[in-house]
Write an enzyme that holds these catalytic residues in place. Sequence first.
Site, PDB file in Angstrom:
ATOM      1  N   ASN A   8      59.121  31.363  51.272  1.00 39.59           N
ATOM      2  CA  ASN A   8      59.727  31.153  50.182  1.00 39.59           C
ATOM      3  C   ASN A   8      58.810  30.678  48.966  1.00 39.59           C
ATOM      4  O   ASN A   8      58.230  29.419  48.886  1.00 39.59           O
ATOM      5  CB  ASN A   8      60.439  29.817  50.522  1.00 39.59           C
ATOM      6  CG  ASN A   8      61.740  29.425  49.207  1.00 39.59           C
ATOM      7  OD1 ASN A   8      61.663  29.961  48.127  1.00 39.59           O
ATOM      8  ND2 ASN A   8      62.668  28.596  49.524  1.00 39.59           N
ATOM      9  N   ARG A  89      62.041  35.080  50.972  1.00 32.41           N
ATOM     10  CA  ARG A  89      63.355  34.473  50.368  1.00 32.41           C
ATOM     11  C   ARG A  89      63.448  35.138  48.685  1.00 32.41           C
ATOM     12  O   ARG A  89      62.352  34.631  48.035  1.00 32.41           O
ATOM     13  CB  ARG A  89      63.542  33.194  50.298  1.00 32.41           C
ATOM     14  CG  ARG A  89      64.520  32.701  49.455  1.00 32.41           C
ATOM     15  CD  ARG A  89      64.950  31.141  49.521  1.00 32.41           C
ATOM     16  NE  ARG A  89      66.035  30.796  49.008  1.00 32.41           N
ATOM     17  CZ  ARG A  89      66.301  29.943  48.160  1.00 32.41           C
ATOM     18  NH1 ARG A  89      65.098  29.049  47.742  1.00 32.41           N
ATOM     19  NH2 ARG A  89      67.495  29.708  47.705  1.00 32.41           N
ATOM     20  N   HIS A 178      73.136  30.737  48.108  1.00 29.55           N
ATOM     21  CA  HIS A 178      72.913  30.417  49.446  1.00 29.55           C
ATOM     22  C   HIS A 178      73.424  31.108  50.460  1.00 29.55           C
ATOM     23  O   HIS A 178      73.740  30.881  51.760  1.00 29.55           O
ATOM     24  CB  HIS A 178      73.637  28.945  49.512  1.00 29.55           C
ATOM     25  CG  HIS A 178      73.515  27.833  48.620  1.00 29.55           C
ATOM     26  ND1 HIS A 178      74.176  27.183  48.149  1.00 29.55           N
ATOM     27  CD2 HIS A 178      72.235  27.196  48.411  1.00 29.55           C
ATOM     28  CE1 HIS A 178      73.722  26.152  47.510  1.00 29.55           C
ATOM     29  NE2 HIS A 178      72.305  26.325  47.707  1.00 29.55           N
ATOM     30  N   ARG A 239      74.044  18.663  38.905  1.00 30.79           N
ATOM     31  CA  ARG A 239      74.702  19.566  38.404  1.00 30.79           C
ATOM     32  C   ARG A 239      76.164  19.167  38.191  1.00 30.79           C
ATOM     33  O   ARG A 239      76.648  18.657  39.233  1.00 30.79           O
ATOM     34  CB  ARG A 239      74.645  20.859  38.981  1.00 30.79           C
ATOM     35  CG  ARG A 239      73.313  21.574  38.748  1.00 30.79           C
ATOM     36  CD  ARG A 239      73.277  22.797  39.607  1.00 30.79           C
ATOM     37  NE  ARG A 239      71.913  22.681  40.559  1.00 30.79           N
ATOM     38  CZ  ARG A 239      71.967  23.405  41.560  1.00 30.79           C
ATOM     39  NH1 ARG A 239      72.362  24.472  41.669  1.00 30.79           N
ATOM     40  NH2 ARG A 239      70.709  23.239  42.422  1.00 30.79           N
ATOM     41  N   GLU A 382      67.720  29.052  57.306  1.00 31.29           N
ATOM     42  CA  GLU A 382      67.312  30.133  56.522  1.00 31.29           C
ATOM     43  C   GLU A 382      65.975  30.899  57.158  1.00 31.29           C
ATOM     44  O   GLU A 382      66.022  32.155  57.025  1.00 31.29           O
ATOM     45  CB  GLU A 382      67.216  29.683  55.299  1.00 31.29           C
ATOM     46  CG  GLU A 382      68.725  29.345  54.403  1.00 31.29           C
ATOM     47  CD  GLU A 382      68.539  28.688  53.106  1.00 31.29           C
ATOM     48  OE1 GLU A 382      68.733  29.074  52.176  1.00 31.29           O
ATOM     49  OE2 GLU A 382      68.480  27.419  53.250  1.00 31.29           O
TER      50      GLU A 382
END
Length: 395
Positions: A8, A89, A178, A239, A382
């Site tokens: 990643n 990723r 995601h 957020r 992941e």
Amino acid sequence: MAKILAVNAGSSSLKFQLLNMPEEDVIASGLVERIGFEDAVFNIEFRDQERSETVHIPDHAVAVQMLLEVLVDLQIVKSLEDIVGVGHRVVHGGEKFSDSVKITDEVLKTIEELKDLAPLHNPANATGIRAFEKVLPKVEQVAVFDTAFHQTMPKESYMYASPYDWYEKYGVRRYGFHGTSHKYVAERTAQLINKSLEDTKIITVHIGNGGSLAAVDGGKSVNTSMGFTPLAGLVMGTRTGDIDPSILPFVMEKENMNIDEAISALNKESGLEGVSGISSDMRDIDKGKSEDNERAELAFDLFVKRVVDYIAAYYVELGGADAIVFTAGIGENDIEVRKAVMSRLAVLGIKINEEANNTRGQEIKISTDDSKIQVWVVPTNEEVMIARDTLRLIK
Ligand code: ADP
């Protein structure tokens, strides 16, 4: 035995995990941070040991070179030939990628072209891919997209009711993110409830610093809460999630802000942090709540309410649910959040098993046996998904 690296890459970082496949054993993992700086930090964990070094790492290619040297030096691999594939990723696959793909020049070009949609992430992901191409030119590389899993959404889920030519001209639509995590926990939950994936309706609740839900029907995503960007949907650490867009020009005028400042406020000064005034970290919110801090309580309630609203909507959309599954930092660890969400869902016949819920970070069923819907905690993985797809595509 095939060894696969799951990578990643960020703009100044490189996170990696080396796995033995198909056994899915993690052999080593680590993180290079502050790439481009004099005091970059290289960190690797393997066989219960940890090594950390602060050195000058000018760019990603040097970081990759260093990683490979360390793997050989520490005899984590016998030679670099042991590494048969590298999976990356990649945040945005636009409408071009509905599955992982082997990386070719064409694919890399498309990933770079999608930078319009993910200006912070795709260029960094592409830099990581180029670094591995340079250092390991013979090894096949695979891109695994955060958006790919959601490409099965029907048009009524992914279209906005904005002018149609915004979609045609600029790709304005819901993409969702995601995806790798939603896919992993949905597949794992189907196994845990002993049903074949095709016959399941599962609501996946990925809540970490960022968060999203997905409605997964027969293993396919049919709706998700993030949108054109990861700003939409849930209340997150910093957020806003969904808000009325007319708030923007209103506050911009009052506060004399430009658009970048306003968007930055929605992304970085809102959510748990903005409401509580304490922190973006749910652990601090829990603590504030236990001390009767009203704004911490409000932040917690807004967070929980939004999760509940989406679960209720997806329950109706799916026409029922076999399971609801919590994952990511908050989903895996926060006992209070899970409890509050489940108690607000009592109307659906959901019953909490308090003792089972009193655990952190483990795969466990947290609903009672007579609960109408099974509720599970499944830690996401992941990296394993990236390694699985890499193995599948390089074979
Ligand atoms: P990211 O989206 O950055 O990957 P994570 O999935 O790591 O985020 O989730 C971070 C969130 O998980 C934080 O809000 C943090 O409070 C929460 N979290 C992590 N560990 C715990 C814990 N033991 N108890 C409660 N919350 C936790």
